[in-house]
Design a protein around this motif. Sequence first.
Motif, PDB file in Angstrom:
ATOM      1  N   GLN A  61      15.884  32.216  -1.379  1.00 60.11           N
ATOM      2  CA  GLN A  61      17.225  32.590  -0.909  1.00 60.11           C
ATOM      3  C   GLN A  61      17.385  34.086  -1.162  1.00 60.11           C
ATOM      4  O   GLN A  61      17.242  34.531  -2.306  1.00 60.11           O
ATOM      5  CB  GLN A  61      18.294  31.835  -1.693  1.00 60.11           C
ATOM      6  CG  GLN A  61      18.803  30.642  -0.912  1.00 60.11           C
ATOM      7  CD  GLN A  61      19.873  29.920  -1.674  1.00 60.11           C
ATOM      8  OE1 GLN A  61      19.691  29.584  -2.837  1.00 60.11           O
ATOM      9  NE2 GLN A  61      21.013  29.704  -1.032  1.00 60.11           N
ATOM     10  N   GLN A  74      20.118  42.761   9.965  1.00 58.24           N
ATOM     11  CA  GLN A  74      19.592  41.969  11.091  1.00 58.24           C
ATOM     12  C   GLN A  74      18.196  42.435  11.497  1.00 58.24           C
ATOM     13  O   GLN A  74      17.360  41.632  11.885  1.00 58.24           O
ATOM     14  CB  GLN A  74      20.565  42.020  12.263  1.00 58.24           C
ATOM     15  CG  GLN A  74      21.667  41.002  12.065  1.00 58.24           C
ATOM     16  CD  GLN A  74      22.855  41.207  12.994  1.00 58.24           C
ATOM     17  OE1 GLN A  74      23.085  42.319  13.485  1.00 58.24           O
ATOM     18  NE2 GLN A  74      23.610  40.139  13.205  1.00 58.24           N
ATOM     19  N   TRP A  77      15.875  40.782   9.146  1.00 58.92           N
ATOM     20  CA  TRP A  77      15.691  39.364   9.502  1.00 58.92           C
ATOM     21  C   TRP A  77      14.632  39.214  10.575  1.00 58.92           C
ATOM     22  O   TRP A  77      13.768  38.360  10.525  1.00 58.92           O
ATOM     23  CB  TRP A  77      17.016  38.754  10.008  1.00 58.92           C
ATOM     24  CG  TRP A  77      18.033  38.580   8.909  1.00 58.92           C
ATOM     25  CD1 TRP A  77      17.822  38.688   7.585  1.00 58.92           C
ATOM     26  CD2 TRP A  77      19.410  38.276   9.091  1.00 58.92           C
ATOM     27  NE1 TRP A  77      18.965  38.474   6.888  1.00 58.92           N
ATOM     28  CE2 TRP A  77      19.983  38.207   7.793  1.00 58.92           C
ATOM     29  CE3 TRP A  77      20.248  38.067  10.205  1.00 58.92           C
ATOM     30  CZ2 TRP A  77      21.326  37.911   7.572  1.00 58.92           C
ATOM     31  CZ3 TRP A  77      21.579  37.760   9.975  1.00 58.92           C
ATOM     32  CH2 TRP A  77      22.119  37.692   8.674  1.00 58.92           C
ATOM     33  N   ARG A  81      10.674  37.245  10.157  1.00 52.53           N
ATOM     34  CA  ARG A  81      10.131  36.109  10.920  1.00 52.53           C
ATOM     35  C   ARG A  81       8.651  36.279  11.267  1.00 52.53           C
ATOM     36  O   ARG A  81       7.979  35.296  11.559  1.00 52.53           O
ATOM     37  CB  ARG A  81      10.928  35.924  12.209  1.00 52.53           C
ATOM     38  CG  ARG A  81      12.339  35.431  11.970  1.00 52.53           C
ATOM     39  CD  ARG A  81      13.097  35.284  13.279  1.00 52.53           C
ATOM     40  NE  ARG A  81      14.525  35.501  13.084  1.00 52.53           N
ATOM     41  CZ  ARG A  81      15.369  34.537  12.682  1.00 52.53           C
ATOM     42  NH1 ARG A  81      14.923  33.331  12.484  1.00 52.53           N
ATOM     43  NH2 ARG A  81      16.640  34.798  12.498  1.00 52.53           N
ATOM     44  N   VAL A  89      13.358  30.950   9.205  1.00 51.18           N
ATOM     45  CA  VAL A  89      14.330  31.810   8.521  1.00 51.18           C
ATOM     46  C   VAL A  89      15.706  31.409   9.027  1.00 51.18           C
ATOM     47  O   VAL A  89      15.969  31.462  10.237  1.00 51.18           O
ATOM     48  CB  VAL A  89      14.063  33.304   8.831  1.00 51.18           C
ATOM     49  CG1 VAL A  89      15.065  34.181   8.083  1.00 51.18           C
ATOM     50  CG2 VAL A  89      12.640  33.696   8.464  1.00 51.18           C
ATOM     51  N   ARG A  90      16.522  30.915   8.121  1.00 47.26           N
ATOM     52  CA  ARG A  90      17.918  30.648   8.526  1.00 47.26           C
ATOM     53  C   ARG A  90      18.756  31.776   7.967  1.00 47.26           C
ATOM     54  O   ARG A  90      18.666  32.108   6.791  1.00 47.26           O
ATOM     55  CB  ARG A  90      18.389  29.297   7.974  1.00 47.26           C
ATOM     56  CG  ARG A  90      17.957  28.140   8.872  1.00 47.26           C
ATOM     57  CD  ARG A  90      18.246  26.832   8.207  1.00 47.26           C
ATOM     58  NE  ARG A  90      19.677  26.552   8.172  1.00 47.26           N
ATOM     59  CZ  ARG A  90      20.184  25.580   7.428  1.00 47.26           C
ATOM     60  NH1 ARG A  90      19.408  24.850   6.644  1.00 47.26           N
ATOM     61  NH2 ARG A  90      21.480  25.336   7.450  1.00 47.26           N
ATOM     62  N   THR A  91      19.569  32.345   8.861  1.00 47.26           N
ATOM     63  CA  THR A  91      20.317  33.535   8.436  1.00 47.26           C
ATOM     64  C   THR A  91      21.819  33.292   8.517  1.00 47.26           C
ATOM     65  O   THR A  91      22.291  32.469   9.310  1.00 47.26           O
ATOM     66  CB  THR A  91      19.962  34.734   9.340  1.00 47.26           C
ATOM     67  OG1 THR A  91      20.216  34.339  10.686  1.00 47.26           O
ATOM     68  CG2 THR A  91      18.503  35.095   9.194  1.00 47.26           C
ATOM     69  N   TYR A  92      22.514  33.959   7.660  1.00 46.44           N
ATOM     70  CA  TYR A  92      23.984  33.872   7.631  1.00 46.44           C
ATOM     71  C   TYR A  92      24.539  35.277   7.498  1.00 46.44           C
ATOM     72  O   TYR A  92      24.263  35.968   6.515  1.00 46.44           O
ATOM     73  CB  TYR A  92      24.458  33.040   6.448  1.00 46.44           C
ATOM     74  CG  TYR A  92      23.884  31.647   6.417  1.00 46.44           C
ATOM     75  CD1 TYR A  92      24.559  30.596   7.058  1.00 46.44           C
ATOM     76  CD2 TYR A  92      22.694  31.397   5.748  1.00 46.44           C
ATOM     77  CE1 TYR A  92      24.022  29.320   7.038  1.00 46.44           C
ATOM     78  CE2 TYR A  92      22.159  30.122   5.724  1.00 46.44           C
ATOM     79  CZ  TYR A  92      22.821  29.091   6.368  1.00 46.44           C
ATOM     80  OH  TYR A  92      22.314  27.828   6.353  1.00 46.44           O
ATOM     81  N   THR A  93      25.318  35.684   8.520  1.00 45.22           N
ATOM     82  CA  THR A  93      26.086  36.928   8.346  1.00 45.22           C
ATOM     83  C   THR A  93      27.226  36.602   7.385  1.00 45.22           C
ATOM     84  O   THR A  93      27.490  35.419   7.140  1.00 45.22           O
ATOM     85  CB  THR A  93      26.684  37.383   9.689  1.00 45.22           C
ATOM     86  OG1 THR A  93      27.528  36.346  10.158  1.00 45.22           O
ATOM     87  CG2 THR A  93      25.580  37.645  10.721  1.00 45.22           C
ATOM     88  N   THR A 123      23.030  36.532   3.919  1.00 41.37           N
ATOM     89  CA  THR A 123      21.984  35.745   3.234  1.00 41.37           C
ATOM     90  C   THR A 123      20.940  35.273   4.240  1.00 41.37           C
ATOM     91  O   THR A 123      21.225  35.093   5.413  1.00 41.37           O
ATOM     92  CB  THR A 123      22.541  34.457   2.573  1.00 41.37           C
ATOM     93  OG1 THR A 123      23.836  34.235   3.069  1.00 41.37           O
ATOM     94  CG2 THR A 123      22.498  34.504   1.104  1.00 41.37           C
ATOM     95  N   ALA A 124      19.736  35.034   3.690  1.00 44.07           N
ATOM     96  CA  ALA A 124      18.689  34.421   4.516  1.00 44.07           C
ATOM     97  C   ALA A 124      17.975  33.369   3.683  1.00 44.07           C
ATOM     98  O   ALA A 124      17.752  33.559   2.478  1.00 44.07           O
ATOM     99  CB  ALA A 124      17.691  35.464   4.995  1.00 44.07           C
ATOM    100  N   VAL A 126      14.540  31.583   3.492  1.00 44.23           N
ATOM    101  CA  VAL A 126      13.188  31.755   4.030  1.00 44.23           C
ATOM    102  C   VAL A 126      12.282  30.617   3.542  1.00 44.23           C
ATOM    103  O   VAL A 126      12.144  30.407   2.343  1.00 44.23           O
ATOM    104  CB  VAL A 126      12.591  33.106   3.576  1.00 44.23           C
ATOM    105  CG1 VAL A 126      11.195  33.295   4.151  1.00 44.23           C
ATOM    106  CG2 VAL A 126      13.502  34.235   3.987  1.00 44.23           C
TER     107      VAL A 126
END
Lengths: 289, 230
Positions: A61, A74, A77, A81, A89-93, A123-124, A126
Amino acid sequence: MIGIALRLALRGVRDLAEHPWPHTFACIAVTLAAFLAGLFLLFLTNLDRELHARHGQVQFQVYWQPAAELAGVQNAWQELRSWPGVESVRTYTPDEALHELTASLDPEAELGWLKGKSPLPATALVSLAVPDNDPDRPKIVYERLKALPDVAEVHYNPAQMDMARSWLAASQRFLWPLIGLLGLVAGLIVGNTIKLSQVSRLDEVDILRLVGARQWYIELPMLAGGAAQGLAGSILGLGLLKLFQLGVANLLNVPPLFLSIEFLPWIYALGLAASLTLVGLLSSWVAVR
Amino acid sequence: MVRLTRLSYNFGSVWALKDVTFNLGKGEFLFLTGPSGAGKTTLLKLLYAALPMSRGAAEVCGFDLARLHGRHVSLLRRQIGVVFQDFKILPKKTAFDNVALALEVRGMAKSLIERRVRAVLRVLKIEDKSYVPCERLSGGEQQRVAIARSVVVNPSLILADEPTGNLDPGLSRRLMDVFKQFHAYGTTIVMATHNMDMLAMVPSARIIHLEGGRITLDSSEQQPPEGVHR
Ligand SMILES: Nc1ncnc2c1ncn2[C@@H]1O[C@H](COP(=O)(O)OP(=O)(O)OP(=O)(O)O)[C@@H](O)[C@H]1O
Ligand SMILES: [Mg+2]
């Protein structure tokens, strides 16, 4: 020549019936040895598979500083990948993070006024695959993540990571020697048992020699008989193992374990049967000498 | 056929044979006599290489026993038909199979084996027991199976250890006729026996008497039998 050899081999197998008891006991011993060795292999292969499925992956995280420029984050991010081993990779602004948080909290709670000035960082999540031949990859990726611009913190589950690494290391260092040792023990037991059972045929060997039979003429039926015992025993043992596996296959397949027991990979089963057959062959050879 | 020079053999401290010397020509019929424990079986075992040579020299069917190993042992044994004192037949196998075994190890064709084995079993009057497992045969019947196996191969040398031990006088006579027939065709025969009646059945035979492992009498040294070249 091949015809004679085949006939002798067949006779060797058929003649096992002339001394049914010693050979039956030998066969039972081989069956049990095959079953136990198979059970051990079954345990190992399933454990290995589960650990690889679960722990061959590590999740990080990554938290950026709240003040970080979103465009820069971004970009990072996008770059993430393409790193080797990164599976997703799940990303959250900050806004998305807020949205997730809101959704997971009381849906009635009204946090809309925070839109645009979310206090949460970007957050990301990974997911990283850890291949057997590169157990140090998580460490390297961890360092790389920390070195990204504006990254505040990187979290991962160290226990999980260590477990994965130590299992991979252990399996490479100890598993094969252990299997080798087990094979040796099973081989000695099976070999001795078959050898003893073949002793019941030594009077026949004696007589064959006295009437002028060549060594190969004497040995071939014995070798075929011994190999047949090894093969029959290991097939029975593997059959038992299959029944056992079917019986327990779904015993542990309950939440939250979701462990399903699978049968040995066919190459292992084949290897087991082949080695026990070989042991039967060799020990018969020792018996006639 | 057989040449022995000062052949001795010991089981530990027991000398079963001591300085045995004699030559046996092709086509001779030899009786080995002597009390129990005289060394008759030991001598025969040495001749078919079931015991290792220790002292002296021996040549059998052209093989030097002192230098016999591996493949040559089986080659020697293929020239010899042996009737063992304890028969050495396989109890689970039928009479037919036991006799056929001697031909099978020589790689003979099945049809030929069948014909020969039947003929021999008929001559020895056990053809009606051909397909009975040998463990269900009487001592005399088993003995005849053992004899059948030794002669079925048409050996150039027959070694028979007490072949009439379990047979009644009628069968003994018949058996001697079989051996005499082989002898007439030129087969060399060595027969160990206690039974003095046997000796009378082959008047031309040579007799060697053993006692305590030594030759105490060799009939050929007094009056060589006629018609035998050695
Ligand atoms: N395997 C053995 N181990 C030790 N001694 C043996 C063995 N075989 C024979 N002997 C001894 O060797 C001597 C000769 O035995 P052998 O069997 O040759 O006698 P034999 O003349 O055949 O007697 P029989 O007429 O009873 O068959 C005997 O003193 C016997 O005790
Ligand atoms: Mg004897």
